[in-house]
Design a protein around this motif. Structure first.
Motif, PDB file in Angstrom:
ATOM      1  N   THR A 129     -13.798  15.527  50.061  1.00  0.00           N
ATOM      2  CA  THR A 129     -13.082  15.913  51.274  1.00  0.00           C
ATOM      3  C   THR A 129     -13.915  16.902  52.067  1.00  0.00           C
ATOM      4  OG1 THR A 129     -11.938  17.754  50.171  1.00  0.00           O
ATOM      5  CG2 THR A 129     -10.818  15.601  50.194  1.00  0.00           C
ATOM      6  N   THR A 133     -10.036  16.694  54.745  1.00  0.00           N
ATOM      7  CA  THR A 133      -9.960  15.298  55.153  1.00  0.00           C
ATOM      8  C   THR A 133     -10.832  14.448  54.240  1.00  0.00           C
ATOM      9  OG1 THR A 133      -9.563  15.872  57.467  1.00  0.00           O
ATOM     10  CG2 THR A 133     -10.411  13.669  57.032  1.00  0.00           C
ATOM     11  N   ALA A 134     -10.270  13.348  53.731  1.00  0.00           N
ATOM     12  CA  ALA A 134     -10.998  12.487  52.810  1.00  0.00           C
ATOM     13  C   ALA A 134     -12.195  11.853  53.508  1.00  0.00           C
ATOM     14  CB  ALA A 134     -10.077  11.412  52.259  1.00  0.00           C
ATOM     15  N   GLY A 140      -9.145   8.793  56.893  1.00  0.00           N
ATOM     16  CA  GLY A 140      -9.136  10.028  56.138  1.00  0.00           C
ATOM     17  C   GLY A 140      -7.745  10.585  55.966  1.00  0.00           C
ATOM     18  N   THR A 142      -5.491  14.204  54.370  1.00  0.00           N
ATOM     19  CA  THR A 142      -5.654  15.632  54.118  1.00  0.00           C
ATOM     20  C   THR A 142      -5.434  15.954  52.654  1.00  0.00           C
ATOM     21  OG1 THR A 142      -4.964  16.184  56.342  1.00  0.00           O
ATOM     22  CG2 THR A 142      -4.788  17.926  54.701  1.00  0.00           C
ATOM     23  N   ASP A 143      -6.307  16.779  52.100  1.00  0.00           N
ATOM     24  CA  ASP A 143      -6.170  17.267  50.734  1.00  0.00           C
ATOM     25  C   ASP A 143      -5.745  18.726  50.801  1.00  0.00           C
ATOM     26  OD1 ASP A 143      -6.418  18.234  48.180  1.00  0.00           O
ATOM     27  OD2 ASP A 143      -8.325  17.254  47.760  1.00  0.00           O
TER      28      ASP A 143
END
Length: 498
Positions: A129, A133-134, A140, A142-143
């Motif tokens: 990430t 964002t992946a 993508g 969100t993490d």
């Protein structure tokens, strides 16, 4: 130089068994382009440790700050890193931009690297990430475990601190973009003599502070002299200073040099072979002094191993043999140059010689295409017939190496114009050692001007705290405090980049 003094320093130890580079490919599903892409590589791996790198590309709007996140699946631990602020909590690894590379424009990339430990297995991370964002996937997501962007980070100044891969283009050394790369810096003596004398591996510190002190002189290259018996772990070398322990220490120093944005030049300084003839440095068969030529028994094996170790890192250059002097042993100049190139049984030298062609072949047979430096006769001070006897390099990545001190024969502008200029017109020319034993820098000032006028490379001897009159020493303290002689090189390098 032929006779560095002995000193004492214990060095790091560890076992090493190099594996090939492993890279995580960027794979995306069909549809929108990924918000970011991350390329993860394991560039070197040995028992218990490895060197890795990441290349991050931002495919969305410009970022004023960035943080990369990923997970290690097998308990790997980050030990140190460069070009990012690295941290780890459990399996979670984060790398945040430094002050000099903290912003990431749209379409821009940044690279960072690290050293880490592992045991059992070393699976590569599968997801990444950027600011939560992946990466490497459509759109993508969100993490929430990633920290937010820091808007206070200053903009990137354009430098990512990673030294370039080197290759020859005509008579120039260039980077991957075809831009000239002059090799300007210092020698870091110690690895050629400490181990075989039984005192350690390096003479003085080689930690991050010590390497930063070199970089602070605006150096971009560090030449690292080595000993073949120590690298190969022969029985006359203490186990703690030879073989895997020595290799691991060299690998660690190379990584640290690169972490500070400088190109490493690994160079073979002392070799096996009994020579007691004219200008002999010692009577010992072992690698305890400068011999007139490398030996056929061990030197090709040394270069096969070194080349295999660093072949995936084109930022590393190979200097095949410090200072050949078969001209002191043989009867004629033609015999000396033929011995230099072809090796074999050379008049006046009692051991079987490995010629420069043998060593080029040993390097290239591993698949390594790294830049190779080859010095001439008279302790690399005579390049008068270098072009006539130039070894064949199938990779076309060969440069001439030259050494000059105020006490050498070819140490004036007339000689440089007549013997060096023709070589420099055909191939890259690198003065791998420049220096003077007057504890001043009037002579090296002349050398640097001649090389500057032709955009050529040079490296000062040496970044060690010795008495400059017995062996030209650039510093009086490893914090970078220069001797009077060293001040000339330091101020000159800074002026070039000023």
């Amino acid at each position: 130089m032929r006779h560095p003094p002995r000193s004492m320093l214990l060095a790091v130890a560890g076992a090493v068994a190099l594996l090939g580079s492993v890279t995580v490919p960027v794979v995306t599903a069909s549809g929108a382009a990924p918000a970011c892409t991350v390329e993860y590589s394991v560039t070197n791996q040995w028992a218990g440790g490895f060197q890795g790198s990441v290349k991050i590309t931002n495919n969305t709007a410009a970022l004023s700050g960035w943080t990369l996140g990923f997970d290690f699946a097998d308990g790997q631990k980050i030990d140190q890193g460069w070009n990012a602020k690295w941290s780890q909590s459990g399996t979670r690894v984060t790398a945040a931009g430094e002050s000099y590379n903290g912003s990431l424009p749209s379409g821009g990339s940044v690279s960072a690297g690290f050293l880490a430990s592992w045991s059992g297995s070393n699976a590569v991370p599968t997801s990444f990430t950027l600011n939560g964002t992946a990466c490497n996937v459509d759109g993508g997501t969100t993490d929430p475990t990633d920290p937010p962007t820091d808007p206070t980070d200053p903009p990137d100044d354009g430098a990512d601190g990673v030294p370039p891969a080197l290759h020859v283009s005509g008579n120039r050394i260039v980077d991957a973009d075809g831009k000239d790369r002059r090799l300007l810096g210092v020698n870091r003596s110690g690895g050629e003599f400490m181990c075989v004398q039984g005192y350690g591996i390096w003479d003085g510190p080689v930690d991050d502070d010590a390497l930063q002190a070199i970089a602070d002189w605006d150096a971009n290259t560090v030449r690292i002299p080595l000993n073949e018996e120590c690298w190969l772990g022969l029985s006359n070398v203490k186990a703690e200073y030879g073989g895997a322990n020595y290799i691991n220490a060299v690998k660690d120093l190379v990584a640290r040099v690169e972490a500070h944005g400088m190109n490493p030049v690994v160079e073979l300084h002392w070799t096996y072979g009994e020579y007691t003839g004219n200008s002999a440095g010692c009577t010992d068969v072992h690698a305890t002094c400068q011999k007139p030529m490398p030996d056929a028994q061990y030197t090709p094996s040394f270069w096969s191993s070194v080349a295999d170790t660093f072949k995936d890192d084109r930022a590393v250059a190979f200097d095949l043999f410090n200072e050949p002097y078969p001209d002191r042993a043989t009867a004629t100049t033609a015999q000396a140059w033929q011995c230099w190139r072809d090796g074999g049984t050379c008049p006046g030298i009692g051991y079987e010689v490995a010629g420069m062609q043998d060593l080029v072949d040993a390097v290239r047979d591993t698949g390594a295409e790294n830049l190779i430096l080859v010095g001439g006769l008279a302790y690399s001070n005579d390049l008068s017939q270098w072009l006539t006897y130039e070894p064949d390099d199938p990779a076309g990545n060969l440069a001439a190496a030259y050494h000059v001190y105020n006490f050498n024969t070819c140490a004036n502008e007339s000689c440089w114009n007549s013997t060096l200029a023709p070589v420099a017109a055909e191939v890259p020319l690198v003065a791998g050692e420049i220096g003077e034993n007057t504890c001043a820098h009037s002579f090296t000032d002349q050398v640097m001007k001649w090389f500057d006028d032709r955009d050529l490379s040079y490296l000062g001897w040496t970044w060690n705290t010795w008495d400059c009159s017995s062996g030209p020493s650039l510093i009086s303290d490893y914090d970078g405090t220069p001797t009077s002689y060293g001040a000339g090189l330091r101020d000159h390098l800074r002026a070039l980049n000023g």
